[in-house]
Design an enzyme around this catalytic site. Structure first.
Site, mmCIF file in Angstrom:
data_model
loop_
_atom_site.group_PDB
_atom_site.id
_atom_site.type_symbol
_atom_site.label_atom_id
_atom_site.label_comp_id
_atom_site.label_asym_id
_atom_site.label_seq_id
_atom_site.Cartn_x
_atom_site.Cartn_y
_atom_site.Cartn_z
ATOM 1 C CB CYS A 84 36.272 42.520 43.290
ATOM 2 S SG CYS A 84 36.648 42.298 41.550
ATOM 3 C CG ASN B 125 40.790 43.633 39.822
ATOM 4 O OD1 ASN B 125 40.636 42.726 40.626
ATOM 5 N ND2 ASN B 125 39.872 44.543 39.580
ATOM 6 C CG HIS C 55 39.520 44.589 45.258
ATOM 7 N ND1 HIS C 55 40.179 43.491 44.733
ATOM 8 C CD2 HIS C 55 38.814 45.117 44.223
ATOM 9 C CE1 HIS C 55 39.873 43.376 43.458
ATOM 10 N NE2 HIS C 55 39.051 44.356 43.120
HETATM 11 O O1 UT7 Z 1 37.582 44.999 40.803
HETATM 12 C C1 UT7 Z 1 36.257 45.366 40.673
HETATM 13 C C2 UT7 Z 1 36.137 46.789 40.573
HETATM 14 N N1 UT7 Z 1 36.780 47.299 39.382
HETATM 15 C C3 UT7 Z 1 37.342 48.477 39.447
HETATM 16 O O2 UT7 Z 1 37.419 49.038 40.512
HETATM 17 C C4 UT7 Z 1 37.817 49.129 38.184
HETATM 18 C C5 UT7 Z 1 37.441 50.578 38.239
HETATM 19 N N2 UT7 Z 1 37.759 51.307 37.044
HETATM 20 C C6 UT7 Z 1 39.019 51.625 36.650
HETATM 21 O O3 UT7 Z 1 39.974 51.175 37.237
HETATM 22 C C7 UT7 Z 1 39.191 52.605 35.524
HETATM 23 O O4 UT7 Z 1 37.935 53.185 35.236
HETATM 24 C C8 UT7 Z 1 39.778 51.967 34.243
HETATM 25 C C9 UT7 Z 1 41.242 51.641 34.450
HETATM 26 C C10 UT7 Z 1 39.000 50.737 33.847
HETATM 27 C C11 UT7 Z 1 39.705 52.978 33.088
HETATM 28 O O5 UT7 Z 1 40.336 54.198 33.455
HETATM 29 P P1 UT7 Z 1 39.577 55.602 33.273
HETATM 30 O O6 UT7 Z 1 40.526 56.639 33.637
HETATM 31 O O7 UT7 Z 1 38.295 55.524 34.022
HETATM 32 O O8 UT7 Z 1 39.360 55.637 31.717
HETATM 33 P P2 UT7 Z 1 38.000 55.770 30.907
HETATM 34 O O9 UT7 Z 1 37.212 54.503 30.961
HETATM 35 O O10 UT7 Z 1 37.299 57.032 31.280
HETATM 36 O O11 UT7 Z 1 38.580 55.922 29.463
HETATM 37 C C12 UT7 Z 1 39.442 57.034 29.116
HETATM 38 C C13 UT7 Z 1 39.995 56.780 27.734
HETATM 39 C C14 UT7 Z 1 38.939 56.373 26.737
HETATM 40 O O12 UT7 Z 1 39.254 56.980 25.493
HETATM 41 P P3 UT7 Z 1 38.460 58.280 24.983
HETATM 42 O O13 UT7 Z 1 37.030 57.865 24.906
HETATM 43 O O14 UT7 Z 1 38.723 59.320 26.021
HETATM 44 O O15 UT7 Z 1 39.089 58.555 23.659
HETATM 45 C C15 UT7 Z 1 39.120 54.897 26.618
HETATM 46 O O16 UT7 Z 1 38.696 54.390 25.368
HETATM 47 O O17 UT7 Z 1 40.942 55.706 27.776
HETATM 48 C C16 UT7 Z 1 40.613 54.761 26.763
HETATM 49 N N3 UT7 Z 1 41.056 53.441 27.178
HETATM 50 C C17 UT7 Z 1 42.275 52.969 26.885
HETATM 51 N N4 UT7 Z 1 43.304 53.493 26.211
HETATM 52 C C18 UT7 Z 1 44.411 52.745 26.088
HETATM 53 C C19 UT7 Z 1 40.386 52.520 27.900
HETATM 54 N N5 UT7 Z 1 41.143 51.429 28.071
HETATM 55 C C20 UT7 Z 1 42.319 51.676 27.443
HETATM 56 C C21 UT7 Z 1 43.508 50.942 27.283
HETATM 57 N N6 UT7 Z 1 44.526 51.523 26.604
HETATM 58 N N7 UT7 Z 1 43.679 49.709 27.781
#
Ligand code: UT7
Length: 298
Positions: free
Chosen positions: A88, A255, A225
Site C-alpha cells: 500500500c 482500499n 492512502h
Molecule cells: O492498506 C494497508 C493498511 N491496512 C489498513 O490500514 C487497515 C487497518 N485496519 C482497519 O481498517 C480496521 O482494523 C478493520 C476495518 C480491518 C477492522 O475494524 P476494527 O474496528 O479494527 O475491528 P476489529 O478487527 O477490532 O473487529 C471488531 C469486531 C470483531 O468482532 P468481535 O470479536 O468484537 O465479536 C470482528 O470479528 O468486528 C468483527 N468484524 C466484522 N463484523 C462484521 C470484522 N470484520 C467484520 C465484518 N463484518 N466484515
C-alpha cells in the site's frame, strides 16, 4: 458470502463502493488505461516517456515486471520500466524512486503508476479482509524541469520512506514463488495495522514537511492512502488538520493499495480542488511494514 453487513462496513471503514476487475482483466490493463489518461492530461505523447515506475503487489505474472507490459502497450521503444513492491506504500516509494532518477538526470519524463487487482488475492471467506479491498489504477507524469528564476520550486519537494520488517506478520500474503509456489491470500491483523497506521503516518507527515522546511499548517491538501476513513480522521485529529483538507475517496474505491493515492489525487485535480502552486502531501502505510510520505508543489 460472509457474516457481515453494509452497515458494519460503512460504519467501521467508510467504504460504500469498490471496483472489481473483469474476468481476464489484468493489472497491466488497468495501468495502461491510467497511463493513457495521465499522458492525455499532461498533453504529452507516449514517446516522451523514458521511465515507467509501476507500484504493485498484484503483478500480472511473477515476472517480467508489469511495467514492461505497460511500456509495450504504449508502444514505447526506449527508456526503462520496472515495478516497485511496497504494497500500500508502493506509490510513495515509486514517486520517490522516479523523483531521484529525474534529479540524477537518469530520465527526463516519468510515468509513475499505482495499479492493483487485490480482488485476486483475497480470501473471500475472511470477513476481516474480503470486504475492504478493491481493484484500480492511477498514474502521474513527472518531468524534470528547471524552476524559473525566483519562482517557487514545483514538483516533488521531499520524500520520507520507512520500513520495519519485524512487523511482517501484521499484513502479508501467505503464498509466493519461492516459499509456497502459489499466489497465496492476503492476511491481516486489522486492528494492529490500524494502530501502526495512525502512529507512523502522523510521523511521516511531520518528517516530509520538516525535510521541505514547510509547516504542516501550510499544506493545502492531504492525499492519503485510502484504507479506512477512521484512519484519516484519527491522523487529522492528531495533527490538527482540518478534515476538509483531507481528500477522501475511500467511500468510492475501498482500499486499492498502491492505486489509492493516484486515484484520490485524480479525483481532487479533476474536481478543481487541487490547483497549480498548491502544496500536496501524500502518505501511506502498508505490508512489510512500509510507510512514507511525499510533499509536492502541484
Ligand atoms: O492498506 C494497508 C493498511 N491496512 C489498513 O490500514 C487497515 C487497518 N485496519 C482497519 O481498517 C480496521 O482494523 C478493520 C476495518 C480491518 C477492522 O475494524 P476494527 O474496528 O479494527 O475491528 P476489529 O478487527 O477490532 O473487529 C471488531 C469486531 C470483531 O468482532 P468481535 O470479536 O468484537 O465479536 C470482528 O470479528 O468486528 C468483527 N468484524 C466484522 N463484523 C462484521 C470484522 N470484520 C467484520 C465484518 N463484518 N466484515
Amino acid at each position: 458470502m460472509v457474516d457481515t453487513s453494509d452497515a458494519w462496513i460503512q460504519e467501521r471503514t467508510g467504504i460504500k463502493e469498490r471496483r472489481i476487475a473483469a474476468e481476464g482483466e489484468r493489472t497491466s490493463d488497468l495501468a495502461l488505461h491510467a497511463a493513457r489518461a495521465a499522458l492525455s492530461a499532461a498533453k504529452l505523447p507516449a514517446e516522451s516517456i523514458d521511465l515507467i515506475v509501476l507500484a504493485t503487489a498484484t503483478p500480472d505474472l511473477t515476472f517480467p515486471a508489469t511495467a514492461t507490459r505497460v511500456q509495450a502497450g504504449l508502444g514505447i521503444e526506449s527508456g526503462a520500466a520496472f515495478d516497485i513492491q511496497a504494497v500500500c506504500s508502493g506509490f510513495i516509494y515509486a514517486l520517490a524512486m522516479a523523483d531521484n532518477m529525474l534529479v540524477r538526470g537518469q530520465a527526463q519524463t516519468a510515468l509513475v503508476i499505482g495499479a492493483e487487482t487485490f480482488s485476486r488475492i483475497l480470501d473471500w471467506t475472511d470477513r476481516g479482509t474480503c470486504v475492504l479491498f478493491g481493484d484500480g489504477a492511477g498514474a502521474l507524469v513527472l518531468q524534470a524541469q528547471e524552476s524559473a528564476p525566483g519562482a517557487p520550486e514545483r514538483g516533488v519537494m521531499s520524500t520520507y520512506l520507512r520500513s520495519d520488517g519485524r512487523l511482517h506478520d501484521l499484513l502479508y500474503v501467505d503464498g509466493g514463488p519461492s516459499q509456497t509456489q502459489t499466489v497465496g491470500h492476503l492476511r491481516m491483523q486489522g486492528n494492529a495495522v490500524f494502530r501502526q497506521a495512525v502512529n507512523h503516518i502522523s510521523d511521516a507527515i511531520r518528517q516530509a514537511a520538516a525535510r521541505a522546511e514547510i509547516a504542516v499548517e501550510e499544506i493545502d491538501w492531504f492525499v492519503p492512502h485510502q484504507a479506512n476513513q477512521r484512519i484519516l480522521d484519527a491522523v487529522a485529529s492528531r495533527l490538527g488538520i482540518p478534515l476538509e483538507r483531507m481528500v477522501s475517496t475511500v467511500a468510492l474505491h475501498g482500499n486499492t493499495s498502491a492505486a489509492s493515492i493516484p486515484l484520490a489525487l485524480n479525483t481532487a485535480v479533476e474536481d478543481g480542488r487541487i490547483q497549480p502552486g498548491q502544496l500536496v502531501l501524500m502518505e501511506a502505510l502498508g505490508g512489510g511494514m512500509t510507510w512514507g510520505a511525499a510533499l509536492a508543489r502541484w
